[in-house]
Design a protein around this motif. Structure first.
Motif, PDB file in Angstrom:
ATOM      1  N   MET A  23       0.876  -1.171   0.000  1.00 60.98           N
ATOM      2  CA  MET A  23       0.000   0.000   0.000  1.00 60.98           C
ATOM      3  C   MET A  23       0.910   1.217   0.000  1.00 60.98           C
ATOM      4  SD  MET A  23      -3.009   1.368   2.545  1.00 60.98           S
ATOM      5  CE  MET A  23      -3.775  -0.182   2.756  1.00 60.98           C
ATOM      6  N   PHE A  24       1.228   1.693  -1.189  1.00 62.44           N
ATOM      7  CA  PHE A  24       2.165   2.794  -1.353  1.00 62.44           C
ATOM      8  C   PHE A  24       3.533   2.428  -0.786  1.00 62.44           C
ATOM      9  CE2 PHE A  24      -2.098   4.563  -0.373  1.00 62.44           C
ATOM     10  CZ  PHE A  24      -2.464   4.845  -1.668  1.00 62.44           C
ATOM     11  N   GLY A  25       3.897   1.153  -0.892  1.00 66.60           N
ATOM     12  CA  GLY A  25       5.147   0.611  -0.383  1.00 66.60           C
ATOM     13  C   GLY A  25       4.882  -0.669   0.382  1.00 66.60           C
ATOM     14  N   ARG A  26       5.914  -1.423   0.609  1.00 67.14           N
ATOM     15  CA  ARG A  26       5.800  -2.705   1.313  1.00 67.14           C
ATOM     16  C   ARG A  26       5.597  -2.483   2.801  1.00 67.14           C
ATOM     17  NH1 ARG A  26      10.343  -7.486   1.386  1.00 67.14           N
ATOM     18  NH2 ARG A  26       9.826  -8.178   3.461  1.00 67.14           N
ATOM     19  N   ILE A  27       4.561  -3.085   3.351  1.00 65.73           N
ATOM     20  CA  ILE A  27       4.243  -2.953   4.773  1.00 65.73           C
ATOM     21  C   ILE A  27       4.136  -4.347   5.370  1.00 65.73           C
ATOM     22  CG2 ILE A  27       2.587  -2.093   6.474  1.00 65.73           C
ATOM     23  CD1 ILE A  27       1.788   0.036   4.371  1.00 65.73           C
ATOM     24  N   GLU A  28       4.791  -4.564   6.492  1.00 66.86           N
ATOM     25  CA  GLU A  28       4.784  -5.877   7.132  1.00 66.86           C
ATOM     26  C   GLU A  28       3.671  -5.992   8.163  1.00 66.86           C
ATOM     27  OE1 GLU A  28       8.485  -7.447   8.567  1.00 66.86           O
ATOM     28  OE2 GLU A  28       9.584  -6.533   6.905  1.00 66.86           O
ATOM     29  N   LEU A  29       3.162  -7.222   8.279  1.00 68.06           N
ATOM     30  CA  LEU A  29       2.179  -7.599   9.289  1.00 68.06           C
ATOM     31  C   LEU A  29       2.802  -8.648  10.195  1.00 68.06           C
ATOM     32  CD1 LEU A  29      -1.092  -8.415   7.317  1.00 68.06           C
ATOM     33  CD2 LEU A  29      -0.748  -6.520   8.889  1.00 68.06           C
ATOM     34  N   ALA A  30       2.410  -8.656  11.442  1.00 63.02           N
ATOM     35  CA  ALA A  30       2.826  -9.705  12.366  1.00 63.02           C
ATOM     36  C   ALA A  30       1.695  -9.919  13.363  1.00 63.02           C
ATOM     37  CB  ALA A  30       4.113  -9.316  13.070  1.00 63.02           C
ATOM     38  N   TYR A  31       1.750 -11.039  14.068  1.00 63.07           N
ATOM     39  CA  TYR A  31       0.682 -11.388  15.005  1.00 63.07           C
ATOM     40  C   TYR A  31       1.283 -11.900  16.299  1.00 63.07           C
ATOM     41  CZ  TYR A  31      -3.384 -13.860  16.888  1.00 63.07           C
ATOM     42  OH  TYR A  31      -4.400 -14.302  17.682  1.00 63.07           O
ATOM     43  N   ASP A  32       0.797 -11.367  17.414  1.00 65.41           N
ATOM     44  CA  ASP A  32       1.171 -11.826  18.747  1.00 65.41           C
ATOM     45  C   ASP A  32       0.030 -12.703  19.237  1.00 65.41           C
ATOM     46  OD1 ASP A  32       1.742 -12.230  21.418  1.00 65.41           O
ATOM     47  OD2 ASP A  32       2.034 -10.113  21.884  1.00 65.41           O
ATOM     48  N   GLU A  33       0.209 -14.013  19.101  1.00 66.48           N
ATOM     49  CA  GLU A  33      -0.848 -14.968  19.449  1.00 66.48           C
ATOM     50  C   GLU A  33      -1.174 -14.936  20.939  1.00 66.48           C
ATOM     51  OE1 GLU A  33      -1.791 -19.723  18.875  1.00 66.48           O
ATOM     52  OE2 GLU A  33       0.138 -18.909  18.270  1.00 66.48           O
ATOM     53  N   GLU A  34      -0.154 -14.789  21.758  1.00 65.22           N
ATOM     54  CA  GLU A  34      -0.335 -14.801  23.198  1.00 65.22           C
ATOM     55  C   GLU A  34      -1.258 -13.671  23.673  1.00 65.22           C
ATOM     56  OE1 GLU A  34       2.799 -14.420  26.735  1.00 65.22           O
ATOM     57  OE2 GLU A  34       3.293 -15.961  25.259  1.00 65.22           O
ATOM     58  N   ASN A  35      -1.134 -12.499  23.071  1.00 70.36           N
ATOM     59  CA  ASN A  35      -1.936 -11.334  23.462  1.00 70.36           C
ATOM     60  C   ASN A  35      -3.018 -10.979  22.446  1.00 70.36           C
ATOM     61  OD1 ASN A  35      -0.433 -10.659  25.906  1.00 70.36           O
ATOM     62  ND2 ASN A  35       1.240 -10.234  24.508  1.00 70.36           N
ATOM     63  N   ASP A  36      -3.150 -11.758  21.383  1.00 71.59           N
ATOM     64  CA  ASP A  36      -4.112 -11.529  20.305  1.00 71.59           C
ATOM     65  C   ASP A  36      -4.014 -10.092  19.776  1.00 71.59           C
ATOM     66  OD1 ASP A  36      -6.041 -12.383  18.488  1.00 71.59           O
ATOM     67  OD2 ASP A  36      -7.700 -11.743  19.758  1.00 71.59           O
ATOM     68  N   LEU A  37      -2.799  -9.730  19.356  1.00 65.68           N
ATOM     69  CA  LEU A  37      -2.533  -8.411  18.802  1.00 65.68           C
ATOM     70  C   LEU A  37      -2.030  -8.548  17.372  1.00 65.68           C
ATOM     71  CD1 LEU A  37      -0.605  -6.619  21.698  1.00 65.68           C
ATOM     72  CD2 LEU A  37      -2.954  -6.193  20.973  1.00 65.68           C
ATOM     73  N   LEU A  38      -2.511  -7.681  16.517  1.00 70.27           N
ATOM     74  CA  LEU A  38      -2.039  -7.590  15.142  1.00 70.27           C
ATOM     75  C   LEU A  38      -1.124  -6.378  15.061  1.00 70.27           C
ATOM     76  CD1 LEU A  38      -2.367  -8.479  12.111  1.00 70.27           C
ATOM     77  CD2 LEU A  38      -4.173  -6.754  11.984  1.00 70.27           C
TER      78      LEU A  38
END
Length: 98
Positions: free
Chosen positions: A69-84
């Motif tokens: 989206m107007f450049g490469r953006i990374e996603l990650a997920y913290d399963e323990e705290n249910d955070l994106l």
């Protein structure tokens, strides 16, 4: 007798995208997002205050979840705290109202 080392999951580690589907909200003013399964891939959709929605496909490249989206953006997920984690926007909590 050998001791087996128990590896602790890294926060914001790679995960299957199916665990990320749903709506996510950010308390810092960033637009809410929705992650959903399209016909052949997963997508992330940002919904801005004026009603404009921006949608793009999520890819997995070298064990990293990314979208363009107007450049490469990374996603990650913290399963323990249910955070994106969206690299450009910060952390999101799952929207419990859905």
């Amino acid at each position: 007798m050998e001791k087996k080392k128990r590896l602790r999951k890294q926060p914001f580690a790679q995960c299957p995208l199916v665990h990320l589907t749903g709506r996510w909200v950010n308390n810092s003013g960033s637009p809410p997002v929705r992650i959903y399964k399209g016909s052949h891939s997963y997508h992330i959709e940002f919904e801005y205050r004026d009603g404009v929605k921006v949608d793009t496909r999520i890819s997995v490249v070298q064990d990293k979840m990314i979208f363009d989206m107007f450049g490469r953006i990374e996603l990650a997920y913290d399963e323990e705290n249910d955070l994106l984690l969206v690299a450009s926007e910060g952390s999101y909590k799952r929207d419990k109202q859905e």
